[in-house]
Design an enzyme around this catalytic site. Sequence first.
Site, mmCIF file in Angstrom:
data_model
loop_
_atom_site.group_PDB
_atom_site.id
_atom_site.type_symbol
_atom_site.label_atom_id
_atom_site.label_comp_id
_atom_site.label_asym_id
_atom_site.label_seq_id
_atom_site.Cartn_x
_atom_site.Cartn_y
_atom_site.Cartn_z
ATOM 1 N N SER A 76 1.102 -0.332 6.827
ATOM 2 C CA SER A 76 -0.227 -0.939 6.886
ATOM 3 C C SER A 76 0.017 -2.434 6.798
ATOM 4 O O SER A 76 1.078 -2.870 6.386
ATOM 5 C CB SER A 76 -1.124 -0.488 5.731
ATOM 6 O OG SER A 76 -0.913 -1.310 4.599
ATOM 7 N N THR A 77 -1.005 -3.208 7.173
ATOM 8 C CA THR A 77 -0.854 -4.667 7.098
ATOM 9 C C THR A 77 -1.397 -5.185 5.762
ATOM 10 O O THR A 77 -1.667 -6.345 5.581
ATOM 11 C CB THR A 77 -1.474 -5.291 8.365
ATOM 12 O OG1 THR A 77 -0.711 -4.843 9.489
ATOM 13 C CG2 THR A 77 -1.473 -6.802 8.391
ATOM 14 N N HIS A 78 -1.525 -4.276 4.781
ATOM 15 C CA HIS A 78 -2.171 -4.602 3.518
ATOM 16 C C HIS A 78 -1.204 -5.131 2.464
ATOM 17 O O HIS A 78 -1.045 -4.517 1.408
ATOM 18 C CB HIS A 78 -2.900 -3.372 2.984
ATOM 19 C CG HIS A 78 -3.731 -2.676 4.030
ATOM 20 N ND1 HIS A 78 -4.105 -1.365 3.962
ATOM 21 C CD2 HIS A 78 -4.266 -3.133 5.197
ATOM 22 C CE1 HIS A 78 -4.827 -1.022 5.016
ATOM 23 N NE2 HIS A 78 -4.929 -2.086 5.794
ATOM 24 N N VAL A 79 -0.557 -6.223 2.745
ATOM 25 C CA VAL A 79 0.234 -6.885 1.696
ATOM 26 C C VAL A 79 -0.722 -7.769 0.895
ATOM 27 O O VAL A 79 -1.584 -8.431 1.462
ATOM 28 C CB VAL A 79 1.401 -7.718 2.259
ATOM 29 C CG1 VAL A 79 2.560 -6.825 2.631
ATOM 30 C CG2 VAL A 79 0.988 -8.546 3.465
ATOM 31 N N GLN A 114 0.864 -1.172 0.000
ATOM 32 C CA GLN A 114 0.000 0.000 0.000
ATOM 33 C C GLN A 114 0.900 1.221 0.000
ATOM 34 O O GLN A 114 1.907 1.233 0.692
ATOM 35 C CB GLN A 114 -0.882 -0.012 1.255
ATOM 36 C CG GLN A 114 -2.041 0.932 1.225
ATOM 37 C CD GLN A 114 -3.353 0.250 0.867
ATOM 38 O OE1 GLN A 114 -3.828 -0.607 1.577
ATOM 39 N NE2 GLN A 114 -3.948 0.637 -0.255
#
Lengths: 242, 586
Positions: B515-518, B348
């Site tokens: 963010s943890t949005h991998v 992200q």
Amino acid sequence: MSDEKKPNDRRSFLLQAGLAGVASLTSVALPAGASTPDTALIAKTEPAARSFHSLGPEEAAFIEALVNIMCPADQFTPNGVDCGLAIYIDRQLAGPYGQGDGRYQSGPFKQGKPELGLQLPLTPEQFCKAGIAAVNLACKRDNGATFDQLAPAAAQAVLEKIEDGRMTDPRLPLASWFNDIIYALFIEACFADPMYGGNRDAVFWKMIGYPGLPATHTIDMVRYRGKPYPGAQNPKSIGDFS
Amino acid sequence: MAKRLPHRRVVIVGGGLCAALISRQLTAQGVDVLVLERGIDHANGPAARLPSQRDELRWAQRQGLMQNWQRETYTLRHTRHEESLPVRWMGAFLPGEGVGGAASHWNGQTWRWSEYDPALRTRYETRYGKSAIPKEMPLQDWGTTYAELEPYHDLFEKLFGLSGKAGNIEGLIQAGGNPFEAPRRDEYPQRPLEITEAGIIFKAATESLGYRPFPGPAANSSGTYLNPDGQRLGPCQYCGHCERFLCEAHAKATPDGLLYPLLRTRKSFEIRTHAQVLHIDYDRQAKRALGVRYLDLESGEEYQQPADIVVLAAFTMSNTRLLLLSGIGASYDPTARHGVVGKNFCYQTQSGVGLFFRNRWINPFLAAGCTLTAIDEYNNDNFDHSALPFLGGANISAGVTNGRPIRSRSTPSGTPRWGTEWKKANAEWYAHSCGVGAQGSCYPHVENYLDLDPVYRDIYGLPLLRMTFDFRENEVKMSRWVTEKVGEICKAMAPDIMGPVKGLQGPFDSRVYQSTHVTGGTVMGADPRSSVVSTHLQHWDAENLFVVGASVYPHNSGYNPTGPLAALALRLGDDLVRYSSRPRQL
């Protein structure tokens, strides 16, 4: 985001950083011009615990000197030792964090780009102690005395040199030692719940106006939106509810 | 030797959000389901009650609910010409460990992506011509449409009791909502959360500039709520302990709060905690998954768990790694541009500007994970890219989500990092600062991918997953451009002090939370040459193996990834009901 979290921006603020905040070590008289400690705050603060679980005597002297440079007694808080900052750091080093809990510790150990994170085969406690020894050695070489024996201005100068990479050690990444371990512990010592030994009497929460617990703000959210929050004067911590 | 266990109908790897949603659909029809979760159940522990819940050091700094990096981490390099090293303490993103997974400690921001996101390549080619997409950007359509997923979005939002304001109900633009929202059949189940002081300032400024601000869609409950399953949410306490924490007030919708309690009452459901899956047993000849092997982390015993159907529903990284460890599908090779497992790994693109208002009380501690006021004019392809040197965009928001004192204090640039002046700045600005952030898309790049590390291993002796990743030219240019827009908005907000206006700067830094949005690694698509799973999430090389999660996204959008992920999981649950009664290529 503040500069605290941005090691890359260190240089820019250093240029602007005044040294007005330099103040006393516990054993040294206040230098002229330094702020006077808030006696009310000091009076409320009981004598700090002085039995260390991880730090040896020289290491404890180093950390106590360091937290008093980074947190001088002033109109905001008592000095770092009286805020419990050294005790916090000692307890963290002796506990799971210091022992490397949750950190990947397998080899091989190779150095790489800083963005890949610390790569030393040391636990945080070992790294902290190795750094203290290295800085003391450099201080003896450059100033003829260990860090804790330096006058406040000299100690401040040493920290600045370490922080921005001007003081180096042949074996240890000193800037990383300061920024990734020492500085992170310092910030936590100031702002973590007082039950961990730092932030005594929630003095740093009071300073910024963080109200702490229980933080059940359903009504406050509307009532105090855009207004001073009364609970910020008297923060409550986990211990107050335990 | 692994001990062989009795055979099960469906085995799901990972006890997070996807597994819970799939299980809800399957067990409603009486289909036998076993979920294997490596972590523990935190529901009655110190993370889920007062006062220990409000412990920033324990849960946020020391990552009390996260993957244990000592057991398993990821290695990283920015280009494939560098040597990878293990990230020994991950800061950038935080997979969960325990029942509920990362969705137990999330903030709760739940977006539907743009209507065109599932057909993004087609969208860009149609609008800007085939040459508009650089050849090193392997965008691909998902092979499914938003319209197919809409009923599942609707169901998920009702299950999780979302708070928000609709912007587009069946094509009719709604005042006060996001006019760029994909069309929805209904208003949000609950009214929006209370706006923050920062949101009020942002709203006035963006309206004055002609934008249409709206409240962010929230899985933080604005009131009391009873979901269609009879599960309850309490009203949000605005305590500012959402992301990295469990919610003791049951106001944050989570799988551990809303779904697993229901599932445990169903006869055909079982969840085993402390079950670390190490391998998928695979019959290459028959092209079938036979079951999984897992380690019981309490006894140390290794088990072989046979199953008719295997579903990978673990975190993005674990889905990819398990396929690679099990040798199912070809590992992506960027030199030959061959292979599919590990490709289209995205993240992200984040940036932001800090603001300081001497006379406004921001009170950041009066907040929740989703108290954000946003605009979407510059997100994704909501604006004309024909004269711009990049594709994609960002959601822009004043998102005050917490005032936790260790991490969430801001001081103006130039503030010393310690000493009296540092204290003074903290005392002055803590209650008076906020930020405006841009959460941007991240499109795939042929050189960003996942594979197995040749050197480093986990505590069980298996190779770690290796990230070869950096923010490439497209994302850097996009971020710079959108962040200029953020700067204009910030000026209109008229702060006393404004931080520097800088887009995202590389290189990717594993130490800094972003963010943890991998996303990506096991991407979906209609073509087996460019995807790991079909449009129905069925593995091309094993008909009875399914993969779900953000790992199936071929790109990352300018939104948090949970919405479509949940819709895909619910749809997969329904697909598996059909598949279970008549196994076939869906």
